[in-house]
Design an enzyme around this catalytic site. Structure first.
Site, short mmCIF file in Angstrom:
data_model
loop_
_atom_site.label_atom_id
_atom_site.label_comp_id
_atom_site.label_asym_id
_atom_site.label_seq_id
_atom_site.Cartn_x
_atom_site.Cartn_y
_atom_site.Cartn_z
N HIS A 204 0.83 -1.20 0.00
CA HIS A 204 0.00 0.00 0.00
C HIS A 204 0.87 1.26 0.00
CE1 HIS A 204 -3.62 -2.31 1.82
NE2 HIS A 204 -3.66 -2.30 0.51
N ARG A 342 -13.21 -3.42 -13.95
CA ARG A 342 -12.98 -4.70 -13.29
C ARG A 342 -14.11 -4.97 -12.31
NH1 ARG A 342 -7.78 -5.33 -9.58
NH2 ARG A 342 -9.07 -4.10 -8.16
N GLU A 430 -3.90 -13.18 -13.54
CA GLU A 430 -3.19 -12.97 -12.28
C GLU A 430 -2.67 -14.29 -11.70
OE1 GLU A 430 -5.78 -9.73 -9.99
OE2 GLU A 430 -6.99 -11.27 -10.99
N ASN A 453 0.83 -7.52 -10.15
CA ASN A 453 1.03 -7.58 -8.70
C ASN A 453 0.77 -8.99 -8.18
OD1 ASN A 453 1.19 -4.88 -9.21
ND2 ASN A 453 -0.49 -4.27 -7.90
N ASP A 454 -0.43 -9.50 -8.45
CA ASP A 454 -0.77 -10.84 -7.99
C ASP A 454 -0.04 -11.91 -8.80
OD1 ASP A 454 -2.38 -10.74 -5.70
OD2 ASP A 454 -4.13 -10.16 -6.87
N ARG A 464 3.82 -10.54 -1.05
CA ARG A 464 4.33 -9.27 -1.58
C ARG A 464 4.60 -8.26 -0.49
NH1 ARG A 464 -1.10 -7.01 -4.68
NH2 ARG A 464 -2.22 -6.30 -2.83
N CYS A 501 -2.12 -4.02 -16.37
CA CYS A 501 -2.66 -2.98 -15.49
C CYS A 501 -2.06 -3.06 -14.09
CB CYS A 501 -4.18 -3.07 -15.40
SG CYS A 501 -4.80 -4.62 -14.69
#
Length: 569
Positions: A204, A342, A430, A453-454, A464, A501
């Site tokens: 974050h 999404r 993902e 990210n995932d 992560r 993305c």
């Protein structure tokens, strides 16, 4: 010496005549120089083993409930003033402050005679232990939950709200980690650099810092030994923290970096390589305010509209009509342009109060994203109804994609529901299984969007949020790049677009690699749009392809980044 040259110089400390250099994982490019500041102390939770009598427990319970209500209200208020990821995270924390499980745990302690502060702490540590054991995305919530606890305790005690001090001169913020509520409130005019001991490229803190445009480095060893007031340079390109640099050289490095930023800010699109290969440069948003802010940039559309905001802070599911109003704001902001919506990405670290999530041994691998529809199909269908209504109201045809798709059968079922409403269906890639089966998934949908990210987290089996594993969750990992390559190749064979993305699309150098792999669109935080577009416009498609080939031939994220830097920097 320019900021980009700093990235190439392996002797950053020497070039700035610093007394020492600390290194970490770079996540937001730029150079910042100033004295070190640190977050203010957190409130001490009074150690009190006294068992309150029956008459005292009622008032103590009211005190606790009032404090949680006040804290949740403050966080919601900040969420309304923020945009993008900052707003999403603050809304999630507001929901956490009134999470039924946590509230019931604290109330149980009060019913047994504990004080409000002791009960708040005991309930928090109970959930911290559980989240830590679960690992993955759940472990990410520990910092957030402890921040909520500290704010509630401070409210009960009548103490000042904890957080980051407001500096009066440009300063560098160093911390073990930052709660989202703290990061979202930073003023980039005075906090000109940020470094943390913990966190990863997709934490974050990193995501919000990128949105604010604050140079940031995470997973830095040795930060605890840097005293407040020490002058330092944060180089968010090289991933270095230079202690006590030569003032003149440090000031020049910042000046050069700003000049580069000014040059980049002049980029006005459209997205293309220098030899005319077109690539959509899009923005990630999560509400109407974020979309309107993105409209002021050179973004050509929205590549990721996160729809979680209208769900996460709700006790009851919003109606399709309510959702349509929220979605219409985003579609209106980019009328006539590409908008990729999404569907609800909840579960795991973003539970829905109204969805009756079952306790899971490993929520990160459990009922999240599209899998919620298997448990409660109505939530998905009503959301699609809301998107369709917004499309009709605005005269738009949004692209709609589902998160956490693992199989072709899931993609087919989702596509049928989307097409039944006259919308364009796609899915997110993902999960490694989805990347490997991209050819089959593309038989059912019109586009793919890779969430790096995932994808990095699941490919590398690495949390992560773990600073010890930050190098594994780096999107420069060759294994992740290989899966992107496989997916893009499948898209090219099918004649269908494949975008990215995830946060990888916000890294200008990595964006060139993605284009070289065959990715057709890049969607990033609004603050990164110009950086990505300007870098892409400076290289040819052949250079991007050569960079992609070089990255795929390496065996580590460090080697991949170095190989591409040598070709394109």
């Amino acid at each position: 010496m320019t900021g980009s040259h700093l990235a190439e110089n392996q002797e950053t400390g020497a070039s700035l005549a610093g007394s020492a250099v600390l290194t970490g994982t770079p996540v937001v490019p730029g150079v910042g120089y100033g004295p070190v500041i640190r977050p203010g102390g957190r409130p001490d939770v009074p150690v009190d083993d006294t068992v309150l009598d029956e008459q005292a427990r009622g008032p103590e319970l009211e005190k606790f409930r009032e404090a949680t209500s006040v804290v949740a209200g403050r966080l919601r208020g900040r969420a309304e003033l923020a945009t993008g990821a900052a707003s999403e995270v603050l809304s999630a924390n507001a929901a956490m402050a009134q999470d039924r499980g946590w509230l019931k745990a604290a109330e149980k302690h009060i019913a047994a005679g504990a004080s409000a502060t002791s009960a708040t702490n005991a309930a928090t540590e109970q959930f911290v232990t559980m989240f830590t054991k679960l690992g993955g995305l759940m472990a990410e919530r520990v910092t957030d939950l402890r921040d909520v606890r500290d704010r509630v305790v401070a409210q009960i005690l009548g103490s000042p709200e904890p957080g980051v001090p407001a500096p009066t001169v440009p300063s560098i913020l160093l911390a073990d980690d930052l709660a989202p509520a703290d990061t979202a409130g930073l003023d980039p005019n005075f906090v000109v650099g940020l470094a943390t001991s913990l966190g990863g490229p997709t934490s974050h803190t990193a995501i919000i810092a990128r949105q604010l445009g604050i140079p940031c480095v995470v997973a830095v060893s040795g930060l605890d030994d840097v005293a407040e007031g020490t002058p330092v340079v944060v180089d968010g390109i090289a991933g270095s923290i230079v202690l006590e640099p030569d003032p003149a050289r440090a000031t020049q490095a910042v000046s050069d970096a700003r000049a580069e930023l000014d040059r980049v800010s002049q980029w006005a699109g459209p997205g293309s390589t220098s030899d005319g290969h077109l690539v959509d440069i899009l923005a990630n948003v999560q509400d109407g305010a974020g979309a309107r802010a993105a409209r002021l940039t050179a973004a050509e559309g929205i590549g990721l509209f996160r729809t979680e905001l209208c769900f996460l802070d709700r006790d009851v599911e919003p109606t399709a009509e309510e959702q349509a109003g929220i979605y219409s704001e985003v579609l209106d902001a980019f009328a006539g342009r590409k908008v990729v919506v999404r569907t609800l990405d909840a579960g795991s670290d973003k539970p829905l109060r109204f969805a009756n999530h079952a306790d899971e041994a490993n929520p990160a691998l459990g009922i999240r994203g599209i899998r919620i529809a298997a448990q409660n199909r109505g939530i998905l269908l009503r959301q699609l109804d809301g998107i369709a209504a917004a499309a009709t109201a605005t005269g738009s045809t949004p692209w709609v994609m589902a998160p956490m798709i693992a199989t072709a059968a899931e993609a087919e079922a989702f596509a049928d529901d989307v097409r039944a409403r006259g919308l364009k269906p796609g899915v997110m890639i993902e999960i490694p299984a989805a990347a490997l089966m991209a050819e089959h998934i593309l038989e059912h949908v019109d586009f793919l969007s890779i969430g790096t990210n995932d994808l990095a987290q699941y490919t590398m089996a690495a949390d992560r949020m773990s600073p010890q594993l930050a190098d594994l969750t780096d999107p420069w990992q060759p294994a992740v790049i290989a899966l992107v390559a496989h997916t893009a190749k499948a898209g090219a064979a099918a004649g269908k677009p494949v975008g990215v993305c995830g946060e990888a699309a916000a890294d200008p150098l990595l964006a060139c690699v993605l284009v070289g792999l065959g990715v057709t669109s890049l969607s990033a935080a609004s603050a990164a749009v110009a950086h990505v577009g300007a870098k892409l416009s400076s290289v040819t498609l052949d250079q991007c392809r050569a960079a992609a080939d070089a990255a795929l031939k390496t065996d580590s994220s460090t080697a991949a980044r170095a190989a591409v830097t040598a070709l394109l920097a």
